[in-house]
Scaffold this active site. Structure first.
Site, PDB file in Angstrom:
ATOM      1  N   GLY A 161       0.836  -1.207   0.000  1.00 30.11           N
ATOM      2  CA  GLY A 161       0.000   0.000   0.000  1.00 30.11           C
ATOM      3  C   GLY A 161       0.866   1.250   0.000  1.00 30.11           C
ATOM      4  O   GLY A 161       1.914   1.279   0.639  1.00 30.11           O
ATOM      5  N   ASP A 209       0.156   1.630   9.090  1.00 32.65           N
ATOM      6  CA  ASP A 209      -0.384   0.849  10.213  1.00 32.65           C
ATOM      7  C   ASP A 209       0.565   0.759  11.408  1.00 32.65           C
ATOM      8  O   ASP A 209       0.145   0.388  12.503  1.00 32.65           O
ATOM      9  CB  ASP A 209      -0.716  -0.580   9.754  1.00 32.65           C
ATOM     10  CG  ASP A 209      -1.868  -0.624   8.777  1.00 32.65           C
ATOM     11  OD1 ASP A 209      -2.553   0.399   8.614  1.00 32.65           O
ATOM     12  OD2 ASP A 209      -2.091  -1.684   8.173  1.00 32.65           O
ATOM     13  N   ARG A 226     -25.660  13.182  18.358  1.00 31.92           N
ATOM     14  CA  ARG A 226     -25.559  11.841  17.771  1.00 31.92           C
ATOM     15  C   ARG A 226     -24.319  11.112  18.271  1.00 31.92           C
ATOM     16  O   ARG A 226     -23.365  11.734  18.735  1.00 31.92           O
ATOM     17  CB  ARG A 226     -25.397  11.960  16.249  1.00 31.92           C
ATOM     18  CG  ARG A 226     -26.652  12.306  15.522  1.00 31.92           C
ATOM     19  CD  ARG A 226     -26.332  12.611  14.068  1.00 31.92           C
ATOM     20  NE  ARG A 226     -27.552  12.815  13.294  1.00 31.92           N
ATOM     21  CZ  ARG A 226     -27.611  13.496  12.164  1.00 31.92           C
ATOM     22  NH1 ARG A 226     -26.516  14.049  11.670  1.00 31.92           N
ATOM     23  NH2 ARG A 226     -28.745  13.621  11.526  1.00 31.92           N
ATOM     24  N   GLY A 260      -6.246  -0.356   9.781  1.00 30.64           N
ATOM     25  CA  GLY A 260      -5.587  -1.139  10.832  1.00 30.64           C
ATOM     26  C   GLY A 260      -6.088  -2.557  10.710  1.00 30.64           C
ATOM     27  O   GLY A 260      -7.120  -2.907  11.257  1.00 30.64           O
ATOM     28  N   GLN A 292      -6.757   8.314   4.531  1.00 35.79           N
ATOM     29  CA  GLN A 292      -5.710   8.192   5.549  1.00 35.79           C
ATOM     30  C   GLN A 292      -4.316   7.984   4.953  1.00 35.79           C
ATOM     31  O   GLN A 292      -3.307   8.158   5.620  1.00 35.79           O
ATOM     32  CB  GLN A 292      -6.014   6.995   6.466  1.00 35.79           C
ATOM     33  CG  GLN A 292      -7.271   7.169   7.270  1.00 35.79           C
ATOM     34  CD  GLN A 292      -7.806   5.856   7.808  1.00 35.79           C
ATOM     35  OE1 GLN A 292      -7.430   5.426   8.886  1.00 35.79           O
ATOM     36  NE2 GLN A 292      -8.662   5.192   7.055  1.00 35.79           N
TER      37      GLN A 292
HETATM   38  O1  F6P Z   1      -1.367  -1.965   4.531  1.00 31.07           O
HETATM   39  C1  F6P Z   1      -1.906  -0.795   5.005  1.00 31.07           C
HETATM   40  C2  F6P Z   1      -3.368  -0.731   4.803  1.00 31.07           C
HETATM   41  O2  F6P Z   1      -3.588   0.612   4.992  1.00 31.07           O
HETATM   42  C3  F6P Z   1      -4.257  -1.601   5.709  1.00 31.07           C
HETATM   43  O3  F6P Z   1      -4.572  -1.018   6.940  1.00 31.07           O
HETATM   44  C4  F6P Z   1      -5.484  -1.798   4.854  1.00 31.07           C
HETATM   45  O4  F6P Z   1      -6.184  -2.962   5.205  1.00 31.07           O
HETATM   46  C5  F6P Z   1      -4.915  -1.902   3.494  1.00 31.07           C
HETATM   47  O5  F6P Z   1      -3.773  -1.079   3.489  1.00 31.07           O
HETATM   48  C6  F6P Z   1      -5.890  -1.548   2.392  1.00 31.07           C
HETATM   49  O6  F6P Z   1      -5.193  -1.264   1.228  1.00 31.07           O
HETATM   50  P1  F6P Z   1      -5.698  -1.528  -0.261  1.00 31.07           P
HETATM   51  O7  F6P Z   1      -7.080  -1.005  -0.354  1.00 31.07           O
HETATM   52  O8  F6P Z   1      -4.714  -0.763  -1.075  1.00 31.07           O
HETATM   53  O9  F6P Z   1      -5.613  -2.993  -0.491  1.00 31.07           O
END
Ligand code: F6P
Length: 341
Positions: free
Chosen positions: A11, A127, A162, A170, A273
Site C-alpha cells: 500500500g 499501520d 448523535r 488497521g 488516511q
Molecule cells: O497496509 C496498510 C493498509 O492501509 C491496511 O490497513 C489496509 O487494510 C490496506 O492497506 C488496504 O489497502 P488496499 O485497499 O490498497 O488494499
C-alpha cells in the site's frame, strides 16, 4: 560504476518519495548509478524501471504516493517468480536493491536476500505494525489526518446529539485507532487485538449520556472483530493472502443504535488516511531511513533494515522485522480506557 535499484511495494504511504529522494541523493554523492524499479516486485519480474537522477527526484519531498508506482505482487506466488527475479537482477547489472515496504514487501526482500541477492529494507506502513522499529514512516501522517477528522466529526456529533462511529485502517494492529482516538478524545476505541464486547460498548455510551452528554465518538479499526470474526467486504484475497476488510463501522453503528436508542452515524475514512503530503515528522524520518539504507548498501551490509530506536537510526536484520507483527499492548490500551465514557 556501481548500480543500485530502489522499489516501493504494498500500500502506498506518505513519505515514500522522501525515502527515494534521500537514498538517491546519497547514492549520487557516492558516484553510484540509481534506477527506480516500477510498481514494486512486479517491476523486477517485468524489468520495468527508469533512471533516478537529480532532475527526476527534484521536488518530490512533499509529494504523497510514490513516483515509482506500487503493487502487491508477491514474487513467490508467481510462476518461476524467484528465478526470474534473480535472473533479471543480474541482467540489469544491479549491485544492490533497496526495498521500501511493510511486512509483505520486506518478507519477499528477506527471502531474496537468503537466495543471494544484495538487498536492504526500509520500514513503511501507515499501520505501524512492523516489528524491530519503534515507528514506520507514514504512521504519523495517518494519525494526524484521522485526528483532524475526529475533531471535525466532534462538532457535528455535538450539534446533532448523535453518536458517530469512525472506521479507520488497521488490519491486524490498532495503532492508528489508538493514537488518533487518544489525540482526538474518542469516547470508545476498538482495536483488532481485543474482541468487541457490544454490551460493554453500549453500557459505556449509556453511562456517558446519563451524565448529561448528548453525543459520543467511537473509533473502530477495520480489523476489529465481533465474536472473534473479522468483517470483510468479499472473500477475494490478494497475493499475500489478505482478504478485503471493511464494514465493521456500519455493523457496529447499527448495533449501537439498536441497543442504546441513540441516533448513530458512521464515517469510513478509507484511503484518505494514506493520501497526500507527509507531515514534517514523516519527511524527516523517511529522509533518515533513506540515507541509512543507502549507507548500508555502501558498506555492503545486506539483509538489514534501517530502523528507529529511540531517536537513533540503527540497522537490524530484515528477518527480525518480518518475524511477527507489532501489535498494541494492553498497557497502552489502558491509557485510552481512562477516557472511555
Ligand atoms: O497496509 C496498510 C493498509 O492501509 C491496511 O490497513 C489496509 O487494510 C490496506 O492497506 C488496504 O489497502 P488496499 O485497499 O490498497 O488494499
Amino acid at each position: 560504476m556501481s548500480k543500485v535499484a530502489i522499489l516501493t511495494g504494498g500500500g502506498d504511504c506518505p513519505g515514500l518519495n522522501a525515502v527515494i529522494r534521500a537514498s538517491t541523493r546519497t547514492a549520487l554523492n557516492n558516484n553510484w548509478q540509481v534506477i527506480g524499479i516500477q510498481n514494486g516486485w512486479r517491476g523486477l519480474l517485468e524489468k520495468s524501471f527508469k533512471p533516478l537522477t537529480l532532475d527526476s527526484i527534484s521536488g518530490i519531498l512533499p509529494k504523497g504516493g510514490t513516483i515509482l508506482g506500487t503493487s502487491r505482487t508477491n514474487i513467490y506466488k508467481q510462476e518461476n517468480g524467484p528465478e526470474t527475479a534473480i535472473k533479471n537482477f543480474k541482467e540489469m547489472g544491479l549491485d544492490a536493491l533497496i526495498a521500501i515496504g511493510g511486512e509483505d514487501t520486506l518478507g519477499v526482500a528477506n527471502k531474496l536476500y537468503q537466495q543471494g541477492l544484495n538487498i536492504v529494507g526500509v520500514p513503511k506502513t501507515i499501520d505501524n505494525d512492523l516489528n524491530a522499529t519503534d515507528f514506520t514512516f507514514g504512521f504519523d501522517t495517518a494519525v494526524n489526518i484521522v485526528t483532524e477528522c475526529i475533531d471535525r466529526l466532534h462538532t457535528t456529533a455535538e450539534s446533532h446529539h448523535r453518536i458517530i462511529v469512525v472506521e479507520v485502517m488497521g488490519r491486524h494492529a490498532g495503532w492508528i485507532a489508538l493514537y488518533s482516538g487518544i489525540a482526538g478524545g474518542a469516547d470508545v476505541i476498538l482495536i483488532p487485538e481485543i474482541p468487541i464486547d457490544i454490551d460493554e460498548v453500549c453500557s459505556i455510551l449509556k453511562k456517558r449520556h446519563s451524565r448529561g452528554k448528548t453525543f459520543s465518538i467511537v473509533v473502530v479499526a477495520e480489523g476489529a472483530k465481533i465474536k472473534e470474526k473479522e468483517i470483510t467486504q468479499n472473500q477475494q484475497v490478494d497475493d499475500f493472502g489478505h482478504i478485503k476488510l471493511g464494514g465493521i463501522g456500519h455493523i457496529l453503528g447499527d448495533l449501537i443504535e439498536k441497543n442504546t436508542g441513540f441516533e448513530t452515524r458512521v464515517t469510513v475514512l478509507g484511503h484518505i488516511q494514506r493520501g497526500g503530503s507527509p507531515t514534517s515528522f514523516d519527511r524527516i524520518l523517511a529522509t533518515r531511513y533513506g540515507i541509512k539504507a543507502m549507507q548500508l548498501v555502501l558498506e555492503g551490509k545486506f539483509g538489514r533494515m534501517a530502523s528507529l530506536k529511540g531517536n537513533e537510526i540503527i540497522d537490524v536484520p530484515l528477518q527480525d522485522a518480518v518475524a511477527e507483527l507489532k501489535t498494541v499492548n494492553q498497557n497502552f490500551y489502558e491509557i485510552a480506557k481512562i477516557f472511555f465514557g
